[in-house]
Design a protein around this motif. Structure first.
Motif, PDB file in Angstrom:
ATOM      1  N   GLY A 155       0.778  -0.926  -0.179  1.00 13.86           N
ATOM      2  CA  GLY A 155      -0.271   0.267   0.330  1.00 13.86           C
ATOM      3  C   GLY A 155       1.167   1.541  -0.100  1.00 13.86           C
ATOM      4  O   GLY A 155       1.717   0.887  -0.245  1.00 13.86           O
ATOM      5  N   ARG A 156      -0.013   2.236  -0.140  1.00  8.13           N
ATOM      6  CA  ARG A 156       0.937   3.762   0.260  1.00  8.13           C
ATOM      7  C   ARG A 156       0.387   4.118   1.474  1.00  8.13           C
ATOM      8  O   ARG A 156       2.104   5.151   2.013  1.00  8.13           O
ATOM      9  CB  ARG A 156       0.478   3.874  -1.233  1.00  8.13           C
ATOM     10  N   ASN A 157      -0.229   4.622   2.323  1.00  8.15           N
ATOM     11  CA  ASN A 157      -0.888   5.237   3.521  1.00  8.15           C
ATOM     12  C   ASN A 157      -0.265   4.206   4.658  1.00  8.15           C
ATOM     13  O   ASN A 157      -1.073   3.536   4.678  1.00  8.15           O
ATOM     14  CB  ASN A 157      -2.186   5.164   3.557  1.00  8.15           C
ATOM     15  N   ASP A 158       0.737   4.527   5.118  1.00  4.21           N
ATOM     16  CA  ASP A 158       1.312   4.169   6.485  1.00  4.21           C
ATOM     17  C   ASP A 158      -0.021   3.629   7.662  1.00  4.21           C
ATOM     18  O   ASP A 158       0.299   2.430   8.120  1.00  4.21           O
ATOM     19  CB  ASP A 158       1.948   4.677   7.189  1.00  4.21           C
ATOM     20  N   HIS A 159      -1.174   4.322   7.945  1.00  3.39           N
ATOM     21  CA  HIS A 159      -1.962   3.692   8.805  1.00  3.39           C
ATOM     22  C   HIS A 159      -2.907   2.772   7.941  1.00  3.39           C
ATOM     23  O   HIS A 159      -3.225   1.539   8.294  1.00  3.39           O
ATOM     24  CB  HIS A 159      -2.636   5.096   8.707  1.00  3.39           C
ATOM     25  N   HIS A 160      -3.061   2.986   6.692  1.00  3.01           N
ATOM     26  CA  HIS A 160      -3.997   1.932   6.080  1.00  3.01           C
ATOM     27  C   HIS A 160      -3.236   0.381   5.990  1.00  3.01           C
ATOM     28  O   HIS A 160      -3.963  -0.388   6.547  1.00  3.01           O
ATOM     29  CB  HIS A 160      -4.525   2.357   4.691  1.00  3.01           C
ATOM     30  N   ILE A 161      -2.212   0.323   5.178  1.00  2.00           N
ATOM     31  CA  ILE A 161      -1.315  -0.610   6.209  1.00  2.00           C
ATOM     32  C   ILE A 161      -1.383  -1.276   7.357  1.00  2.00           C
ATOM     33  O   ILE A 161      -1.112  -2.302   7.272  1.00  2.00           O
ATOM     34  CB  ILE A 161       0.374   0.074   4.829  1.00  2.00           C
ATOM     35  N   CYS A 162      -1.377  -0.350   7.904  1.00  2.00           N
ATOM     36  CA  CYS A 162      -0.756  -1.034   9.112  1.00  2.00           C
ATOM     37  C   CYS A 162      -2.413  -1.280   9.957  1.00  2.00           C
ATOM     38  O   CYS A 162      -2.502  -2.833  10.571  1.00  2.00           O
ATOM     39  CB  CYS A 162      -0.693   0.276  10.341  1.00  2.00           C
ATOM     40  N   GLU A 163      -2.923  -0.743   9.530  1.00  2.00           N
ATOM     41  CA  GLU A 163      -4.637  -1.036   9.901  1.00  2.00           C
ATOM     42  C   GLU A 163      -4.203  -2.500   9.302  1.00  2.00           C
ATOM     43  O   GLU A 163      -5.480  -3.515  10.513  1.00  2.00           O
ATOM     44  CB  GLU A 163      -5.252   0.022   9.978  1.00  2.00           C
ATOM     45  N   ALA A 164      -4.927  -2.494   7.957  1.00  2.00           N
ATOM     46  CA  ALA A 164      -4.536  -3.936   7.515  1.00  2.00           C
ATOM     47  C   ALA A 164      -3.946  -5.057   8.538  1.00  2.00           C
ATOM     48  O   ALA A 164      -4.385  -6.274   8.026  1.00  2.00           O
ATOM     49  CB  ALA A 164      -4.381  -3.716   5.823  1.00  2.00           C
TER      50      ALA A 164
END
Length: 174
Positions: A155-164
């Motif tokens: 992914g590109r967005n750290d928040h989205h990557i981590c939360e997923a």
């Protein structure tokens, strides 16, 4: 009943954790690191575990000891709650998309702790947490739980990557 309480005190941290694998995803989490609280809440809700965490850590130094020690304690709690493995499936996997991010997690609760972690974060890291500490948290958890995990993040967005990643880990563990 697959439930356990762990209390661990070191020079850097004081951690109290309660875990119920047969819960409903209810959480009370206070690590002193708001973004990490959010990730742990996502993990528990998607895993349908009841999780209570209270941490006092040396956050004036940095977040490293709190995150590392919490991985140790959560891993210890998982090992205790799983026990001899009665009523569990040894192997499981989950994939979770979150906007442009995708996390894939495959687990083996066979008693051998190991982590393969593919993917990463920007230099700033998710939620201001150095990205290598997210991997280190999962490493500490896996080694202490005696579980093998393969975690793949894109992914590109750290928040989205981590939360997923946290959601996928919880869903696979469920």
């Amino acid at each position: 009943m697959r439930r356990t309480d762990v209390h661990r005190v070191t020079r850097e941290t004081d951690i109290r954790l309660s875990l119920d694998l047969d819960g409903a995803g209810k959480t009370t989490i206070e690590t002193g690191i708001p973004f990490f609280d959010h990730m742990l809440d996502s993990f528990a809700r998607h895993g349908r575990f009841d999780l209570s965490i209270e941490v006092t850590g040396d956050l004036a130094v940095d977040v490293h000891h709190t995150i590392e020690d919490l991985g140790i304690v959560l891993g210890t709690a998982l090992a205790a709650a799983v026990g001899e493995g009665e009523g569990i499936n040894r192997f499981a996997d989950a994939a979770v998309p979150m906007d442009e991010a995708l996390a894939r997690v495959a687990l083996d609760l066979g008693g051998r702790g190991y982590l393969v972690f593919e993917g990463g974060f920007s230099p700033a890291g998710p939620g201001g947490i150095p990205g290598d500490l997210i991997e280190h948290f999962f490493y500490s958890l896996c080694i202490n739980a005696g579980l093998t995990a393969h975690i793949s993040l894109t992914g590109r967005n750290d928040h989205h990557i981590c939360e997923a990643g946290f959601k996928a880990f919880g869903r696979a563990l469920r």
